[in-house]
Design a protein around this motif. Sequence first.
Motif, PDB file in Angstrom:
ATOM      1  N   GLU A 149      18.630  28.051 -24.061  1.00 13.21           N
ATOM      2  CA  GLU A 149      17.339  27.854 -23.414  1.00 13.21           C
ATOM      3  C   GLU A 149      17.162  28.815 -22.244  1.00 13.21           C
ATOM      4  N   ILE A 150      18.241  29.100 -21.527  1.00 11.66           N
ATOM      5  CA  ILE A 150      18.137  29.987 -20.361  1.00 11.66           C
ATOM      6  C   ILE A 150      17.687  31.380 -20.779  1.00 11.66           C
ATOM      7  N   VAL A 151      18.363  31.983 -21.764  1.00 11.45           N
ATOM      8  CA  VAL A 151      18.011  33.357 -22.141  1.00 11.45           C
ATOM      9  C   VAL A 151      16.713  33.416 -22.928  1.00 11.45           C
ATOM     10  N   THR A 152      16.435  32.401 -23.746  1.00  8.90           N
ATOM     11  CA  THR A 152      15.222  32.432 -24.559  1.00  8.90           C
ATOM     12  C   THR A 152      13.972  32.296 -23.703  1.00  8.90           C
ATOM     13  N   ARG A 153      14.064  31.533 -22.615  1.00  3.91           N
ATOM     14  CA  ARG A 153      12.896  31.291 -21.763  1.00  3.91           C
ATOM     15  C   ARG A 153      12.643  32.398 -20.753  1.00  3.91           C
ATOM     16  N   PHE A 154      13.697  33.134 -20.341  1.00  5.09           N
ATOM     17  CA  PHE A 154      13.496  34.100 -19.267  1.00  5.09           C
ATOM     18  C   PHE A 154      12.678  35.279 -19.776  1.00  5.09           C
ATOM     19  N   GLY A 155      11.528  35.505 -19.165  1.00  7.30           N
ATOM     20  CA  GLY A 155      10.676  36.604 -19.586  1.00  7.30           C
ATOM     21  C   GLY A 155       9.222  36.286 -19.340  1.00  7.30           C
TER      22      GLY A 155
ATOM     23  N   GLU B 265      14.891  45.310 -31.557  1.00 11.55           N
ATOM     24  CA  GLU B 265      15.995  46.092 -30.997  1.00 11.55           C
ATOM     25  C   GLU B 265      17.345  45.456 -31.318  1.00 11.55           C
ATOM     26  N   VAL B 266      17.422  44.129 -31.197  1.00 13.34           N
ATOM     27  CA  VAL B 266      18.663  43.431 -31.526  1.00 13.34           C
ATOM     28  C   VAL B 266      18.986  43.591 -33.008  1.00 13.34           C
ATOM     29  N   ALA B 267      17.970  43.487 -33.859  1.00 12.51           N
ATOM     30  CA  ALA B 267      18.193  43.630 -35.290  1.00 12.51           C
ATOM     31  C   ALA B 267      18.774  44.996 -35.627  1.00 12.51           C
ATOM     32  N   ARG B 268      18.252  46.034 -35.016  1.00 14.01           N
ATOM     33  CA  ARG B 268      18.778  47.380 -35.275  1.00 14.01           C
ATOM     34  C   ARG B 268      20.230  47.492 -34.831  1.00 14.01           C
TER      35      ARG B 268
ATOM     36  N   VAL C  96      18.075  36.402 -35.393  1.00 13.93           N
ATOM     37  CA  VAL C  96      17.255  37.117 -34.400  1.00 13.93           C
ATOM     38  C   VAL C  96      15.906  36.437 -34.196  1.00 13.93           C
ATOM     39  N   LYS C  97      15.821  35.163 -34.571  1.00 15.18           N
ATOM     40  CA  LYS C  97      14.586  34.403 -34.386  1.00 15.18           C
ATOM     41  C   LYS C  97      14.224  34.313 -32.904  1.00 15.18           C
ATOM     42  N   ALA C  98      13.016  33.819 -32.628  1.00 14.26           N
ATOM     43  CA  ALA C  98      12.551  33.610 -31.251  1.00 14.26           C
ATOM     44  C   ALA C  98      12.711  34.881 -30.425  1.00 14.26           C
ATOM     45  N   ASP C  99      12.234  35.998 -31.011  1.00 14.83           N
ATOM     46  CA  ASP C  99      12.315  37.307 -30.355  1.00 14.83           C
ATOM     47  C   ASP C  99      13.743  37.626 -29.957  1.00 14.83           C
ATOM     48  N   GLY C 100      14.654  37.407 -30.881  1.00 12.62           N
ATOM     49  CA  GLY C 100      16.060  37.714 -30.600  1.00 12.62           C
ATOM     50  C   GLY C 100      16.586  36.906 -29.442  1.00 12.62           C
ATOM     51  N   TYR C 101      16.267  35.578 -29.456  1.00 11.21           N
ATOM     52  CA  TYR C 101      16.711  34.692 -28.367  1.00 11.21           C
ATOM     53  C   TYR C 101      16.315  35.261 -27.003  1.00 11.21           C
ATOM     54  N   GLY C 102      15.133  35.889 -26.965  1.00  9.66           N
ATOM     55  CA  GLY C 102      14.635  36.461 -25.724  1.00  9.66           C
ATOM     56  C   GLY C 102      15.134  37.854 -25.428  1.00  9.66           C
ATOM     57  N   HIS C 103      15.935  38.439 -26.342  1.00 11.39           N
ATOM     58  CA  HIS C 103      16.532  39.755 -26.100  1.00 11.39           C
ATOM     59  C   HIS C 103      15.739  40.904 -26.744  1.00 11.39           C
ATOM     60  N   GLY C 104      14.732  40.566 -27.562  1.00  9.43           N
ATOM     61  CA  GLY C 104      13.971  41.592 -28.268  1.00  9.43           C
ATOM     62  C   GLY C 104      14.406  41.652 -29.719  1.00  9.43           C
TER      63      GLY C 104
ATOM     64  N   ALA D 271      13.327  32.374 -38.256  1.00 13.10           N
ATOM     65  CA  ALA D 271      12.739  31.088 -38.607  1.00 13.10           C
ATOM     66  C   ALA D 271      11.515  31.265 -39.492  1.00 13.10           C
ATOM     67  N   THR D 272      10.589  32.127 -39.100  1.00 16.08           N
ATOM     68  CA  THR D 272       9.271  32.147 -39.725  1.00 16.08           C
ATOM     69  C   THR D 272       9.038  33.392 -40.570  1.00 16.08           C
ATOM     70  N   ILE D 273       8.083  33.287 -41.474  1.00 13.35           N
ATOM     71  CA  ILE D 273       7.676  34.437 -42.269  1.00 13.35           C
ATOM     72  C   ILE D 273       7.142  35.548 -41.370  1.00 13.35           C
ATOM     73  N   ASP D 274       6.374  35.188 -40.343  1.00 14.11           N
ATOM     74  CA  ASP D 274       5.840  36.206 -39.430  1.00 14.11           C
ATOM     75  C   ASP D 274       6.963  37.040 -38.814  1.00 14.11           C
ATOM     76  N   GLU D 275       8.044  36.381 -38.412  1.00 13.38           N
ATOM     77  CA  GLU D 275       9.171  37.112 -37.839  1.00 13.38           C
ATOM     78  C   GLU D 275       9.787  38.054 -38.868  1.00 13.38           C
ATOM     79  N   ALA D 276       9.939  37.580 -40.095  1.00 13.81           N
ATOM     80  CA  ALA D 276      10.503  38.424 -41.144  1.00 13.81           C
ATOM     81  C   ALA D 276       9.628  39.641 -41.406  1.00 13.81           C
ATOM     82  N   LEU D 277       8.323  39.435 -41.447  1.00 15.17           N
ATOM     83  CA  LEU D 277       7.413  40.550 -41.696  1.00 15.17           C
ATOM     84  C   LEU D 277       7.415  41.546 -40.550  1.00 15.17           C
ATOM     85  N   ALA D 278       7.616  41.053 -39.323  1.00 18.53           N
ATOM     86  CA  ALA D 278       7.713  41.973 -38.177  1.00 18.53           C
ATOM     87  C   ALA D 278       8.937  42.867 -38.303  1.00 18.53           C
ATOM     88  N   LEU D 279      10.023  42.326 -38.820  1.00 21.01           N
ATOM     89  CA  LEU D 279      11.208  43.159 -39.050  1.00 21.01           C
ATOM     90  C   LEU D 279      10.922  44.229 -40.101  1.00 21.01           C
TER      91      LEU D 279
END
Length: 381
Positions: A360-366, A48-51, A37-45, A64-72
């Motif tokens: 790249e398409i889904v991760t970038r859209f937003g 929400e995706v994790a849940r 679910v890295k990179a904001d859930g590949y652009g999906h959030g 990927a990152t510690i920051d992402e893990a801590l956000a979860l």
Amino acid sequence: MSPLPVPRAEAVVDLAAIRHNVRRLAEHCGVAMMTVVKADGYGHGMVEVARAAREAGSAWLGVATIDEALALRAAGDTGRVLCWLTVPGEDHDAAITADVDVTAYSLAELAEVEAAVTRTGTPARLQLKIDTGLSRGGSTWDDWPALVEAARAGEVAGHWWVTGIWTHPASSDEPDDPANDSQEQVFRDALAVAEAAGLQPEVRHLANSAAAILRPSARFDLVRCGIASYGLDPAPGHTPDLGLVPAMTARATLAMVKDVAAGAGVSYGHTWVADRATTLGLVPVGYADGVPRHASNVASVGIAGRQRPVRGRVCMDQLVVDLDGDRPEPGTDVVLFGTGRDGAPTAQDWAEAAGTISYEIVTRFGGTRVTRTHVDSEAPA
């Protein structure tokens, strides 16, 4: 000012599709599942995706990152989470305290983890990564024996538990590439070295989405499914139909319809010139919103049940499509990409138009001008 009845531009994410995909992948692979679910859930959030992935039985989440893990963790997730990308000086203290599995590639990283354990008084959950041929992150083969010996010594000293050993494939989307056999063999050899040093990891994992689907021998104890969890094909032309469902639909609201005469040039540089009188539609999204400029004059969008080709260059805030004489009303829904079930393009179609991959398409859209909306097609009305 009154809000628009529907957003000008929107990424609609169906969480039921995420759950469905995670379940199908788990059924196909038959081992424990890590949903990436890295990179904001590949652009999906990411949250929400994790849940949704947890609801579908995903035992692990990958970031990927510690920051992402801590956000979860801040969002309430209490299950197993692995992170793998740090730089010197990262906050291992917070990761260890939050019971996040951290990854070490080197003796220097082990030293940072040990220092964090000393400061916090909390043993770490530690995984080791071996570079088997991607030449990216991970220990080199030459450094591997010293790394596993030091990891075992730290385990005996009570600094950590070595919970996993892993690697990442370079060419799993090309199943006939000999690199797949080579990397798997190097990984097995690395596991043997670790076992000889006394390590008994909880999980051994190599497979990303493509390898998880296409290469049973690479599944080991755990598979890491990223793009396939979002319903997109990790190896176009090779993947069997598992019934995966794209979770994201990228849509916009048609802003304007106008007539143009034959010979009219469209958008910057007039890279497309009308060969006949036609109608054009203005769609209010552009490369600032993640629409790839490389897809100019190649990609299509879905409007009123038909695919409408992009004409001229994609601009920062907008693009133009050929309506071929039709006159849908401004305010009509425009689907840039989605499930494909309604005849509209998919993220894979856009990837091929732009010479890239669907990731790249889904991760970038937003971005700040695109609303992300989560829906659940399985929820009661």
